[in-house]
Structures are given as C-alpha cells and as structure tokens.
Scaffold this active site. Structure first.
Site, PDB file in Angstrom:
ATOM      1  N   ARG A 128    -110.918 -72.526  17.397  1.00 33.27           N
ATOM      2  CA  ARG A 128    -109.820 -72.246  16.475  1.00 33.27           C
ATOM      3  C   ARG A 128    -108.876 -73.438  16.446  1.00 33.27           C
ATOM      4  O   ARG A 128    -108.400 -73.879  17.491  1.00 33.27           O
ATOM      5  CB  ARG A 128    -109.046 -70.988  16.896  1.00 33.27           C
ATOM      6  CG  ARG A 128    -108.144 -70.434  15.783  1.00 33.27           C
ATOM      7  CD  ARG A 128    -107.278 -69.280  16.268  1.00 33.27           C
ATOM      8  NE  ARG A 128    -106.202 -69.757  17.124  1.00 33.27           N
ATOM      9  CZ  ARG A 128    -105.789 -69.143  18.232  1.00 33.27           C
ATOM     10  NH1 ARG A 128    -106.368 -68.022  18.637  1.00 33.27           N
ATOM     11  NH2 ARG A 128    -104.804 -69.638  18.949  1.00 33.27           N
ATOM     12  N   GLU A 145    -102.798 -77.549  17.974  1.00 35.39           N
ATOM     13  CA  GLU A 145    -103.781 -77.702  19.034  1.00 35.39           C
ATOM     14  C   GLU A 145    -105.143 -77.240  18.534  1.00 35.39           C
ATOM     15  O   GLU A 145    -105.256 -76.593  17.488  1.00 35.39           O
ATOM     16  CB  GLU A 145    -103.389 -76.918  20.290  1.00 35.39           C
ATOM     17  CG  GLU A 145    -103.314 -75.411  20.092  1.00 35.39           C
ATOM     18  CD  GLU A 145    -102.876 -74.684  21.352  1.00 35.39           C
ATOM     19  OE1 GLU A 145    -102.752 -75.319  22.399  1.00 35.39           O
ATOM     20  OE2 GLU A 145    -102.658 -73.458  21.264  1.00 35.39           O
ATOM     21  N   ASN A 147    -108.341 -75.072  19.992  1.00 38.60           N
ATOM     22  CA  ASN A 147    -108.748 -74.173  21.072  1.00 38.60           C
ATOM     23  C   ASN A 147    -110.266 -74.111  21.166  1.00 38.60           C
ATOM     24  O   ASN A 147    -110.934 -73.790  20.182  1.00 38.60           O
ATOM     25  CB  ASN A 147    -108.206 -72.765  20.808  1.00 38.60           C
ATOM     26  CG  ASN A 147    -106.691 -72.729  20.697  1.00 38.60           C
ATOM     27  OD1 ASN A 147    -105.986 -72.679  21.688  1.00 38.60           O
ATOM     28  ND2 ASN A 147    -106.193 -72.774  19.472  1.00 38.60           N
ATOM     29  N   SER A 152    -108.582 -66.316  20.446  1.00 44.97           N
ATOM     30  CA  SER A 152    -108.404 -64.869  20.277  1.00 44.97           C
ATOM     31  C   SER A 152    -107.910 -64.478  18.888  1.00 44.97           C
ATOM     32  O   SER A 152    -107.552 -65.319  18.073  1.00 44.97           O
ATOM     33  CB  SER A 152    -107.433 -64.344  21.337  1.00 44.97           C
ATOM     34  OG  SER A 152    -106.178 -64.969  21.189  1.00 44.97           O
ATOM     35  N   LYS A 309    -105.424 -81.044  26.173  1.00 43.97           N
ATOM     36  CA  LYS A 309    -104.394 -81.719  25.372  1.00 43.97           C
ATOM     37  C   LYS A 309    -104.524 -83.238  25.451  1.00 43.97           C
ATOM     38  O   LYS A 309    -104.203 -83.950  24.508  1.00 43.97           O
ATOM     39  CB  LYS A 309    -103.003 -81.282  25.835  1.00 43.97           C
ATOM     40  CG  LYS A 309    -102.761 -79.780  25.802  1.00 43.97           C
ATOM     41  CD  LYS A 309    -102.889 -79.219  24.395  1.00 43.97           C
ATOM     42  CE  LYS A 309    -102.543 -77.738  24.364  1.00 43.97           C
ATOM     43  NZ  LYS A 309    -103.536 -76.885  25.032  1.00 43.97           N
ATOM     44  N   LYS A 367     -96.393 -80.931  26.628  1.00 39.11           N
ATOM     45  CA  LYS A 367     -97.513 -79.993  26.696  1.00 39.11           C
ATOM     46  C   LYS A 367     -98.426 -80.327  27.877  1.00 39.11           C
ATOM     47  O   LYS A 367     -98.925 -81.438  27.971  1.00 39.11           O
ATOM     48  CB  LYS A 367     -98.327 -80.043  25.391  1.00 39.11           C
ATOM     49  CG  LYS A 367     -97.504 -79.803  24.140  1.00 39.11           C
ATOM     50  CD  LYS A 367     -98.353 -79.792  22.887  1.00 39.11           C
ATOM     51  CE  LYS A 367     -98.870 -78.420  22.601  1.00 39.11           C
ATOM     52  NZ  LYS A 367     -99.517 -78.319  21.273  1.00 39.11           N
ATOM     53  N   GLU A 371    -104.342 -73.644  28.088  1.00 37.28           N
ATOM     54  CA  GLU A 371    -104.483 -72.737  26.950  1.00 37.28           C
ATOM     55  C   GLU A 371    -103.642 -71.499  27.228  1.00 37.28           C
ATOM     56  O   GLU A 371    -103.174 -71.280  28.333  1.00 37.28           O
ATOM     57  CB  GLU A 371    -105.957 -72.321  26.789  1.00 37.28           C
ATOM     58  CG  GLU A 371    -106.929 -73.466  26.615  1.00 37.28           C
ATOM     59  CD  GLU A 371    -106.994 -73.981  25.201  1.00 37.28           C
ATOM     60  OE1 GLU A 371    -106.262 -73.455  24.337  1.00 37.28           O
ATOM     61  OE2 GLU A 371    -107.752 -74.928  24.958  1.00 37.28           O
ATOM     62  N   GLY A 372    -103.467 -70.671  26.188  1.00 40.53           N
ATOM     63  CA  GLY A 372    -102.947 -69.330  26.414  1.00 40.53           C
ATOM     64  C   GLY A 372    -101.478 -69.112  26.099  1.00 40.53           C
ATOM     65  O   GLY A 372    -101.002 -68.000  26.171  1.00 40.53           O
ATOM     66  N   ARG A 455    -100.136 -66.244  12.753  1.00 40.12           N
ATOM     67  CA  ARG A 455     -99.315 -65.762  13.864  1.00 40.12           C
ATOM     68  C   ARG A 455     -97.892 -66.204  13.558  1.00 40.12           C
ATOM     69  O   ARG A 455     -97.647 -67.390  13.326  1.00 40.12           O
ATOM     70  CB  ARG A 455     -99.835 -66.388  15.154  1.00 40.12           C
ATOM     71  CG  ARG A 455     -99.189 -65.931  16.431  1.00 40.12           C
ATOM     72  CD  ARG A 455     -99.945 -66.509  17.603  1.00 40.12           C
ATOM     73  NE  ARG A 455    -100.244 -67.923  17.429  1.00 40.12           N
ATOM     74  CZ  ARG A 455    -101.089 -68.611  18.186  1.00 40.12           C
ATOM     75  NH1 ARG A 455    -101.721 -68.013  19.158  1.00 40.12           N
ATOM     76  NH2 ARG A 455    -101.304 -69.890  17.972  1.00 40.12           N
TER      77      ARG A 455
END
Length: 481
Positions: A128, A145, A147, A152, A309, A367, A371-372, A455
């Site tokens: 993603r 970013e 992923n 998710s 990253k 950063k 992840e997350g 989002r």
C-alpha cells in the site's frame, strides 16, 4: 500562509435533527456490514463496536486519485527490484543497522537464508502506497510512505463506498454517488493470496495468517479469510501468532513448513512489523523458520527490508530511481510524488539536514524505521530529539521528511462511545492505494493495482492510524479538475 480548503460534498453544517437521525442509521449500517473493531478498553470476543468513520465521503481531486492508481504497478515493480538488489539494500541500511536492533534482526535473517540458499524464490507483496495532498496552486499528491507488510484496511474500506452511498441517499443527494469510485481492495488482495497458493502447487496445502496475540482489527482480517473461503473452499486458513508458529510448526526434509501434518503454501503477516511483536527469541526463531521454508511469504524478509524508511529516503536521492527504472517520463512521474527526504547519517549531508531541522522544526517530520503508526515525531519534538541525538549514532535510525501540508475539509467524525452529534471539524485525508505483486528475482508473474483506502483525521492531529485510535475510515468523493 492560510491552509487551502476543499469544498465538502454537500453543504454543511447539517440540521441537528437530520444529523442525529442519519448518524444513527449510519452506525447501524456499519455494525451490520462489518465496519467494526473490537473495543480496546473492554475487550471481548463476543462483540464488536463501530470503527471510527467519517460520515460523508471526503473530496479528493480525480486527477490525483487516478495518478496514484496508475502509479501503483510502477511502484510495485520498483520495490520488487529494490528488494532483490542485495548490494543496494546492504549499502542503504548499513548505518541504520548499527543502531536499530529491530531492523538488524530482520537483516540477520535475510543474511542467513541467503547463505543457506533461498528455498522459495517467489515472493508475494500486498503493498500500500500512502499519499497526502500538498497544498499548491493545484493540489498534488506526495508519498507519505510505502507499506510492504501488514497493509491493513483493504477489507473494511471495500465496504465504505456502499456505506457512503447509503448515507448520501438518506440525505437526499443520491445524484452524487456517481462521484464515488468502486473499491475492489478485498477481492484484489485475496486474489493475490489465492494466486500465490496456486503457484505453490502442492495438494492439501494450507495458508497461515500470522496475527497478534489479541486482534482488535478483527473484521479487516477475517473478511480476507471469508473472501478466500468463498472463492476457494478448498483453501484452509489457520490463524497463528508467532509464538504459536514456534510451538506448532516444523520444517520437513523437503523444506516444507508443516502445520498439523499439512504443508503451508502461503504465510501472510498481519503481525510482525514492530519490536513489541517479538517479545522473546521464540518469535524471531519462528520468523527464521518460516523464511527458511518453501512457503511463499507475504512479505518475504527482503520485501520488509525494502519497506524501511531509509530505503524510501535513499530512493528520493539524485540518480537512484534511474538505477532501477532508467530515464524517462515514468521515472519523472515517480520522482514527482516524493517530498523532501533527508538522511541523518554522520556525513556532510546529514549534518546539513540536522541544522535545517533545528532551524525550522515545524517544517519536518522525524521518522524511524517502523510500520504501524504512532512512531513519528513532529514540531517541537523533532527539535528536542535531534538535540538529544545530535552526537549519537541513534540518529542514523531516523530519516527527516518535509512535512506535507494537505488541504482542509469540513466534516463529521463518528466514533464509538462519543457524544452524538459530533462537532463539525476541520479534517485532512490520506489516500492509500493497494497493489499486488508476485514474482522471483528473474520474473514477475502478476503486478496490479487492486483498490484504495481513505483515512481521515482531525486537522490538528499529527498521526492518523485507525487501529491506533487516531484516524477514521473514509471514502473519496472525486472532484473534477
């Protein structure tokens, strides 16, 4: 400079009684269609509550949405090439490995399986790429970013367009639903797992979803299982934690990963992307066992390393994209989505980046290789962290990124347990585009874009992770140029 605004899809605010009524309908629709999560405060497996959602679909320029969709297969292939370039990954990660234990542990597994000889050359990527719009004369997307593990909300957000269409019709604006793109993320992501299963080609094989000890985002995970079961009743799926993988799996003389006497075709990670998910050596041993086996990994260890990253920052450096993509319009299109990304290594450019951030910390985000969500530092925290780390090797585990200033839109965020109606707030949205890629170093079998998510968060909130409790699920309402 005042922040740009995009017009909401319908005039706001809504009249109080109408707003209360439509929120009640929307909540019931959400619960009855699986737009839900488990309650973190009062956890029980017997119930779910609504996932936070934005009542009305948020505006997004159609040209930028289409650009992101068209670029996804290009980015899939780019990350696939990066993941299979041993020299590039070694060079790019060398400084971060000295100070970031988590990335170093992943890297050690990668070295071991390469030295032993990689058993399974096929990797499955369910990726993603995330974007914010940068306020300019013509709002343009900039990549936040990329992923490569546990990407998710493909499942739940596949239901969001239908929910938004229902809400718009209830408000008397059914004519607007043509501005909402269909979202086939769930079907597309599951098709990737099914295709990898068929490439494995062993009768009676199974699929493992690697999950957390406690899964709050249960709907998003289970919908993948239900979809695969519906499309392919012959595929049996098991949910296992890393610790359970350690206790319950073995590798046979064919290097097959065996669970309950059956070979494992695909291991799909919905956990395993942050240090807290490896509380002991058992979890790391389980990850190594899986990587040594013939199971197709989603992601393979090199895909996860490619998603760090530090790799993102290095790809934005002059001449690096050309190494993987050559020169031309497509390469320029990828470079255009990058914002300013800077290394914090102990060299001349790293020192310049530190000085730049200390001079104007509000312009940047710090950063780490994580992840997350919930890990980045903003504003005063950037300055404080850099002053603390300036002469420490720790700073090499971070990158510096120019802060993206997206346009504002007015809207209502509906949250479980919150007062109804919610206030009308300023919001900003982050677009994620899902991609599937399957291949070896020599050959790519499949590469496609499969769907999207939106989002949205309060404009004054730094982070936007829904699972972390900071963002809300949304659906794009496409604006003409």
């Amino acid at each position: 400079m005042s922040q740009a605004r995009l017009p909401p899809c319908i005039p706001l605010p809504l009249e109080h009684k109408l707003l209360v009524t439509v929120i009640e309908k929307a909540k019931d629709w959400a619960l009855m269609h699986g737009v839900g999560m488990r309650d973190k405060k009062h956890f029980t497996k017997d119930s779910i509550q609504i996932a936070p959602f934005v009542l009305l679909p948020s505006p997004f320029p159609s040209t930028e949405f289409n650009k992101a969709v068209e670029l996804q297969p290009v980015l899939n292939e780019l990350m696939h090439k990066v993941a299979h370039d041993v020299e590039f990954l070694e060079h790019t990660l060398q400084n971060a490995l000295q100070v970031d234990e988590f990335t170093a542990n992943l890297y050690d597994i990668w070295i071991k399986v390469r030295e032993e000889g990689i058993t399974q050359s096929i990797s499955l990527g369910l990726f993603r790429s995330d974007y914010l719009m940068q306020c300019t004369e013509a709002n343009v997307i900039k990549q936040v970013e990329f992923n490569t593990i546990a990407s998710s909300f493909g499942a739940i957000t596949s239901n969001l367009p239908a929910m938004s269409r229902y809400i718009l019709r209830q408000l008397g604006h059914g004519d607007l639903i043509k501005k909402m793109p269909e979202n086939g993320a769930l079907s597309g992501l599951c098709s990737g797992i099914i295709e990898a299963y068929d490439l494995f080609g062993v009768a009676n094989a199974i699929v493992i979803f690697v999950v957390e000890e406690v899964s709050y985002n249960i709907c998003d995970q289970r919908f993948h299982e239900f979809e695969i079961s519906e499309k392919r009743p012959d595929i049996m799926i098991h949910r296992k934690t890393l610790n359970e993988l350690y206790e319950e799996t073995t590798v046979n003389d064919k290097k097959q990963l065996i669970l309950e006497g059956r070979p494992v075709a695909v291991v799909y990670y919905r956990s395993g992307y942050e240090p807290s998910q490896y509380p002991s050596s058992r979890e790391w041993d389980a990850r190594l066992r899986v990587e040594r086996s013939s199971a197709i990994k989603c992601p393979s260890i090199q895909y996860q390393l490619a998603g760090t990253k530090k790799v993102q920052q290095t790809l934005a450096s002059p001449g690096v994209l050309e190494k993987f993509m050559g020169t031309g319009a497509t390469t320029n299109s990828v470079r255009d989505i990058f914002t300013g990304l800077y290394s914090l290594d102990f060299d001349e450019s790293g020192e310049r980046a530190v000085d730049m951030a200390l001079a104007d910390a509000e312009r940047f985000v710090l950063k780490p290789q994580r992840e997350g969500g919930g890990n980045n530092l903003y504003g005063p925290d950037v300055r404080e962290a850099l002053l603390r780390m300036r002469h420490s090797r720790e700073r090499a585990a971070y990158i510096l990124m120019e802060r993206i200033l997206p346009p504002l839109v007015s809207g209502y965020v509906v949250r479980p347990g919150a007062p109804v109606p919610p206030p009308l707030c300023d919001l900003v949205s982050e677009l994620g585009i899902f991609g599937v890629i399957i291949g070896t170093k020599e050959k790519i079998f499949s590469n496609r874009q499969v769907g999207h998510m939106l989002r949205t968060k309060l404009a004054d909130a730094n982070e936007g992770g829904v699972a972390a409790g900071l963002g809300a699920l949304d659906s794009p309402f496409l604006l003409d140029s």
